[in-house]
Scaffold this active site. Structure first.
Site, short mmCIF file in Angstrom:
data_model
loop_
_atom_site.label_atom_id
_atom_site.label_comp_id
_atom_site.label_asym_id
_atom_site.label_seq_id
_atom_site.Cartn_x
_atom_site.Cartn_y
_atom_site.Cartn_z
N GLU A 21 9.75 0.70 7.65
CA GLU A 21 9.28 1.37 6.42
C GLU A 21 10.48 1.88 5.60
OE1 GLU A 21 4.99 2.80 7.76
OE2 GLU A 21 6.51 4.12 8.57
N CYS A 59 -2.07 8.22 7.29
CA CYS A 59 -1.27 9.19 6.52
C CYS A 59 -1.58 9.14 5.02
CB CYS A 59 0.21 8.95 6.74
SG CYS A 59 0.73 7.23 6.58
O1 FUB Z 1 5.32 9.02 10.51
C1 FUB Z 1 4.29 9.68 9.79
C2 FUB Z 1 3.86 8.82 8.65
O2 FUB Z 1 3.37 7.58 9.12
C3 FUB Z 1 4.97 8.44 7.71
O3 FUB Z 1 5.23 9.38 6.72
C4 FUB Z 1 4.49 7.16 7.17
O4 FUB Z 1 5.50 6.41 6.58
C5 FUB Z 1 3.89 6.51 8.37
O5 FUB Z 1 4.88 5.91 9.13
ZN ZN Z 2 1.17 6.86 4.31
#
Ligand code: FUB
Ligand code: ZN
Length: 660
Positions: free
Chosen positions: A311, A404
């Site tokens: 990510e 999330c």
């Molecule tokens: O790790 C918590 C959340 O899940 C992150 O902010 C997002 O990018 C996803 O990976």
């Molecule tokens: Zn998210």
């Protein structure tokens, strides 16, 4: 120039403390009353937020709270140690919604109280709260700061508590959050402080939340703890990994890197700290890193995070289309970071990026009916795309294993009015245009302006002074970076407004105003073709359609007779508009000329590569053939706003179009 403004009392995610050094501060009680954003917020309030408890129940998040409180049997449910944060983000969204009042707020308040009760019951005696570790998952408290997310969850809890307190005056969640923050303050601290752990959570979030807790409570400890956490990044405590925001100290970094949301939540905290402490080095680094992001690592939609892998932000100009990650949370984090810099510096560019991100990379994250979501926001879906059904699918989903994004969208939409206006103590700045009522501080008196607009359907923005002190004050209107042509006129006479000074993205009018003064700002929303910096290899030779703040895209469903991989646009054909109140909740489509190309034959008939024809060409006529369309059929292209894609049948989509 930064100066000390009186502490704000805004009912929104960011308030400034009494010592804050900022150019601007949020306005008190802005309202959004009609138009584009009201429609989207009504869906958020009427559909998305009310569905939250049921979804959190079926995903097991609420069960986990009851489980660790000893009120329910069973096993921990969910795949990640941060599932509690979904509950907190929903509580934050619901709290901002409660601040708006309106129909259904009684039921919503009851749900909020019920879920706050579950959170309070789950908290340990010493203030600790994380159901994953409390349920015996993992190796124990703070054993895995790289992935455990305990402080990340604490941050979301704190933000929810601050929202609930600001919106309702309720103390219960704030008490829970403070107990956890106090616990964290006894556990984490610099070497020699007597506190057992000198490190940080590799997913930032608690930092910006602690600054806000300081702003809400006046407790200096929380601000200091936020500063400590920010400072500990970049010293190898988390293996020196960019993913953990640990490769280089923030003040020395020259670009954004690693996990996009982690980076941007950390930067939001850095901007907050610079605002509260007045530290120039942190302010300079924050602006430098924003600049690196905006100029080299941001997609046309405002989306950030090029890599599915980790990510991650990716390299400069590495901005792919079909593999663009552009997580919805990263768009939200970008808006949060930009807003803090807008307040700190007063520069319009931060609100330019907020606008682009809001209308495109962020808003595409939720369906028009408020029921389904996108986690990743690609700029292209190819013909023959196969959906794997996972979280990172290019198809909308009702909820995710890693959920999330949905409650993050809910909390931003519910607090959106917070990001639209500010005051510098000598008037009102309108950063974004939405119908509503906005109140600035004019040397201690209220300067109230109402806005009426259909923007971005059209570019007319009507401004009426509702209240004004007798002394002069300044109304500042942001002229968006994409806007080449605008006018500001008196509504009654149509005469241009004298003394309006344009510069650095702001149009400022200082005068003695009177209630009833009416102006009309008109932004030219003629559709346009845009091209990218040539270093963005993924879209070299392509153009995209924009109109006002909206990025447009083609969808397969509007182009029967084939896919979109072979479609190109003819830039010589003028773009035209077609109002489609019947389509996608009412959109203005952009029509363009194009071709559906016939793929050029290759010698073998099966290999998709061939010698570049003009490489061996010597004659002028051969050379010019490079510039002619490569056959195919002329077609009319129908472009829709990107935010509205993936709301009809599934199929191909593309933002960037090869030019003939
Ligand atoms: O790790 C918590 C959340 O899940 C992150 O902010 C997002 O990018 C996803 O990976
Ligand atoms: Zn998210």
């Amino acid at each position: 120039m930064s100066r000390t403004l009186s502490a704000s009392t805004a009912t929104g995610p960011v308030r400034l403390g009494p010592q804050a050094r900022a150019a601007l501060r949020p306005t008190a009680a802005p309202t959004v009353t009609a138009g584009f954003w009201t429609d989207r917020r009504s869906t958020n309030a009427g559909v998305s937020i009310p569905q939250g408890p049921e979804l959190l129940e079926s995903a097991g998040n609420l069960h986990n709270l009851r489980l660790v409180a000893g009120k329910e049997d069973g096993a921990f449910e969910g795949h990640y140690p941060f599932v509690d944060s979904d509950v907190y983000k929903w509580l934050e969204a619901a709290s901002w919604q409660l601040a708006q009042g309106g129909a259904g707020s009684g039921e919503l308040a009851a749900e909020v109280e019920r879920i706050i009760g579950l959170v309070a019951d789950a908290q340990e005696e010493d203030g600790y709260l994380n159901t994953w570790f409390q349920a015996g998952k993992g190796e124990g408290r703070y054993s895995d700061l790289r992935w455990g997310h305990e402080l990340y969850c604490a941050g979301h809890l704190i933000q929810a508590a601050v929202a609930h307190h600001r919106a309702t005056g309720g103390e219960q969640l704030l008490t829970v959050a403070r107990r956890f923050a106090d616990h964290i303050d006894t556990v984490f601290g610099p070497e020699g402080s007597g506190r057992p752990i000198d490190s940080f959570d590799a997913h930032p979030e608690v930092e910006t939340a602690l600054v806000e807790l300081y702003r809400e409570t006046g407790e200096q400890r929380y601000l200091d703890l936020a500063g400590y956490f920010v400072d500990r990044h970049g010293h190898g405590l988390q293996g020196g990994e960019p993913y953990c925001q640990d490769r280089v100290p923030l003040r020395e970094a020259d670009t954004v890197e690693g996990h996009a949301v982690r980076q941007l939540y950390l930067l939001a905290a850095a901007a907050d700290l610079a605002t509260e402490t007045g530290e120039e080095a942190l302010a300079t680094a924050s602006e430098r890193l924003w600049h690196a992001m905006a100029t080299t690592k941001t997609h046309l939609t405002g989306g950030v995070g090029a890599h599915h892998d980790k990510e991650d932000f990716g390299d400069p100009y590495e901005l792919p289309n079909e593999r663009a990650y552009c997580e919805t949370c990263a768009a939200i984090a970008s808006i949060q970071f930009s807003w803090r810099l807008a307040l700190l510096t007063g520069r319009a560019r931060y609100s330019d990026l907020i606008e682009r991100t809001l209308f495109n990379g962020f808003l595409a994250g939720v369906s028009l009916d408020g029921e389904t979501w996108l986690y990743v926001n690609p700029l292209q879906v190819r013909d023959g795309y196969v959906d794997d059904g996972g979280d990172q699918s290019s198809r909308r989903t009702r909820w995710f294993r890693c959920a999330c994004c949905p409650p993050n969208v809910m909390r931003l939409l519910a607090s959106l009015e917070h990001y639209l206006s500010s005051t510098d103590g000598h008037g009102l700045q309108l950063h974004q245009y939405a119908s509503g009522r906005f109140t600035g501080d004019a040397d201690g008196a209220s300067a109230v302006v109402s806005v009426n607009t259909e923007y971005p359907r059209d570019g007319l923005i009507r401004l009426t002074v509702e209240e004004s002190p007798e002394q002069p004050w300044t109304l500042s209107l942001r002229i968006p970076e994409w806007c080449d042509s605008w006018t500001l006129r008196h509504a009654d006479t149509g005469a241009p407004v004298a003394g309006a000074a344009a510069g650095e993205g702001w149009l400022r009018v200082e005068r003695t105003w009177a209630a009833g003064d009416e102006l009309v700002l008109e932004l030219d929303l003629a559709p346009r073709l845009v091209v990218a910096d040539p270093r963005v290899d993924a879209v070299r030779g392509c153009a995209a359609i924009e109109r006002g703040p909206l990025v447009y895209c083609l969808e397969q469903v509007d182009h029967p007779g084939g896919g979109l991989d072979d479609v190109s646009i003819d830039p010589a054909v003028p773009l035209t508009l077609k109002d489609r109140p019947d389509l996608l909740g009412g959109v203005v489509t952009v029509l363009a000329g194009g071709h559906r190309r016939t793929p050029a034959p290759t010698a073998s008939g099966w290999w998709p590569y061939r010698a570049r024809p003009e490489a061996s060409a010597t004659s002028t006529s051969d050379h010019t053939s490079e510039h002619t369309p490569d056959g195919g059929t002329a077609i009319e292209l129908t472009a829709i706003p990107y935010y509205a894609w993936a709301n009809r049948s599934s199929g191909a989509m593309r933002v960037w179009l090869p030019t003939d």
